[in-house]
Motif scaffolding. Structure first.
Motif, PDB file in Angstrom:
ATOM      1  N   MET A 150       0.860  -1.280  -0.105  1.00 46.61           N
ATOM      2  CA  MET A 150       0.050  -0.014  -0.118  1.00 46.61           C
ATOM      3  C   MET A 150       0.730   1.281   0.079  1.00 46.61           C
ATOM      4  O   MET A 150       1.967   1.153   0.669  1.00 46.61           O
ATOM      5  N   LYS A 151       0.574   2.279  -0.857  1.00 46.32           N
ATOM      6  CA  LYS A 151       0.905   3.538  -0.825  1.00 46.32           C
ATOM      7  C   LYS A 151      -0.039   4.466  -0.579  1.00 46.32           C
ATOM      8  O   LYS A 151      -1.048   4.191  -1.127  1.00 46.32           O
ATOM      9  N   GLY A 152       0.473   5.476   0.330  1.00 51.00           N
ATOM     10  CA  GLY A 152      -0.789   6.559   0.540  1.00 51.00           C
ATOM     11  C   GLY A 152      -0.088   8.069   1.031  1.00 51.00           C
ATOM     12  O   GLY A 152       1.105   7.880   0.875  1.00 51.00           O
ATOM     13  N   VAL A 153      -1.064   8.716   0.951  1.00 53.30           N
ATOM     14  CA  VAL A 153      -0.651  10.148   1.340  1.00 53.30           C
ATOM     15  C   VAL A 153      -1.528  10.511   2.472  1.00 53.30           C
ATOM     16  O   VAL A 153      -2.253   9.945   2.976  1.00 53.30           O
ATOM     17  N   PHE A 154      -1.099  11.558   3.280  1.00 52.85           N
ATOM     18  CA  PHE A 154      -1.801  12.095   4.437  1.00 52.85           C
ATOM     19  C   PHE A 154      -3.317  13.062   3.907  1.00 52.85           C
ATOM     20  O   PHE A 154      -3.171  13.731   2.868  1.00 52.85           O
ATOM     21  N   GLY A 155      -4.026  12.900   4.783  1.00 55.53           N
ATOM     22  CA  GLY A 155      -5.220  13.737   4.699  1.00 55.53           C
ATOM     23  C   GLY A 155      -5.298  14.780   5.785  1.00 55.53           C
ATOM     24  O   GLY A 155      -4.505  14.699   6.619  1.00 55.53           O
ATOM     25  N   ASN A 156      -6.419  15.669   5.825  1.00 54.14           N
ATOM     26  CA  ASN A 156      -6.406  16.946   6.732  1.00 54.14           C
ATOM     27  C   ASN A 156      -7.067  16.198   8.109  1.00 54.14           C
ATOM     28  O   ASN A 156      -6.942  16.879   9.017  1.00 54.14           O
ATOM     29  N   ASN A 157      -7.415  15.040   8.184  1.00 55.48           N
ATOM     30  CA  ASN A 157      -7.944  14.578   9.442  1.00 55.48           C
ATOM     31  C   ASN A 157      -6.864  13.470  10.025  1.00 55.48           C
ATOM     32  O   ASN A 157      -7.116  12.795  11.097  1.00 55.48           O
ATOM     33  N   ASP A 158      -5.580  13.502   9.560  1.00 59.22           N
ATOM     34  CA  ASP A 158      -4.523  12.310   9.997  1.00 59.22           C
ATOM     35  C   ASP A 158      -3.782  13.423  10.828  1.00 59.22           C
ATOM     36  O   ASP A 158      -2.352  13.656  10.876  1.00 59.22           O
ATOM     37  N   GLY A 159      -4.265  13.370  12.171  1.00 61.76           N
ATOM     38  CA  GLY A 159      -3.508  14.160  13.151  1.00 61.76           C
ATOM     39  C   GLY A 159      -2.064  13.256  13.848  1.00 61.76           C
ATOM     40  O   GLY A 159      -1.292  14.121  14.381  1.00 61.76           O
ATOM     41  N   GLU A 160      -2.404  12.140  13.794  1.00 62.81           N
ATOM     42  CA  GLU A 160      -1.200  11.443  14.298  1.00 62.81           C
ATOM     43  C   GLU A 160      -0.311  11.100  13.238  1.00 62.81           C
ATOM     44  O   GLU A 160      -0.118   9.593  13.016  1.00 62.81           O
ATOM     45  N   ARG A 161       0.325  11.853  12.533  1.00 59.22           N
ATOM     46  CA  ARG A 161       1.162  11.571  11.420  1.00 59.22           C
ATOM     47  C   ARG A 161       2.331  10.642  11.462  1.00 59.22           C
ATOM     48  O   ARG A 161       2.512   9.765  10.971  1.00 59.22           O
TER      49      ARG A 161
END
Length: 170
Positions: free
Chosen positions: A53-64
């Motif tokens: 899996m590859k992915g990006v952060f979103g605006n609700n991903d507070g625990e980066r």
């Protein structure tokens, strides 16, 4: 290559499990996540994927930091080329940025999330794809997308019913 695309899972573990099961059953070679996992405990279901899996952060991903450690999310923009198809992935919080990626015509497919609405649109030589939301909290429709680089097709499916929601040739 068969690519499974999901977005906006928002900690909905049963829905994530359903998406993972579908991707595994269909034999996807890669999964792309457009952000808004929300918390690192989503690893419990995402780790059951048989494909990377590859992915990006979103605006609700507070625990980066936790998401990076748990599932390897590293950035807000991802670029990849699959079987000659140039793909850009972003969450899409800023519509102006999404539009700039599409207007650039540098990519065959621009994949975004954030709106919780599934969409396939052809804009010049670029296809804009939003798989909708896996979480189902906003639209009430849980959906995922598939990109088949060999058949040169994109389709969006309702996770609950298996009903096709959209289709386009690449």
């Amino acid at each position: 290559m068969l690519i499974g695309v999901m977005s906006d899972t928002h900690d909905n573990l049963p829905a994530i499990a359903k998406a993972v099961e579908l991707f595994n059953r269909e034999g996807v070679d890669l999964v792309i996540h457009c952000g808004d996992y929300v918390a690192p405990f989503v690893k419990r279901e995402l780790s059951k994927l048989k494909a990377p899996m590859k992915g990006v952060f979103g605006n609700n991903d507070g625990e980066r930091r936790g998401l990076k450690e748990a599932i390897g999310v590293e950035d807000e923009i991802l670029e990849l080329t699959v079987d000659g198809i140039k793909i850009a992935v972003l969450h899409g919080t800023d519509q102006r940025v999404v539009e700039a990626f599409v207007r650039s015509q540098l990519y065959d497919i621009v994949i975004r999330g954030h709106t919780h609405r599934y969409e396939i649109a052809e804009l010049g030589r670029t296809i804009l794809l939003n798989p909708g939301e896996v979480g189902g909290y906003v639209s009430g429709i849980k959906s995922v997308a598939f990109i088949d680089s060999q058949k040169r097709e994109i389709k969006i499916l309702n996770l609950d019913t298996g009903e096709p929601l959209g289709f386009m040739s690449i």
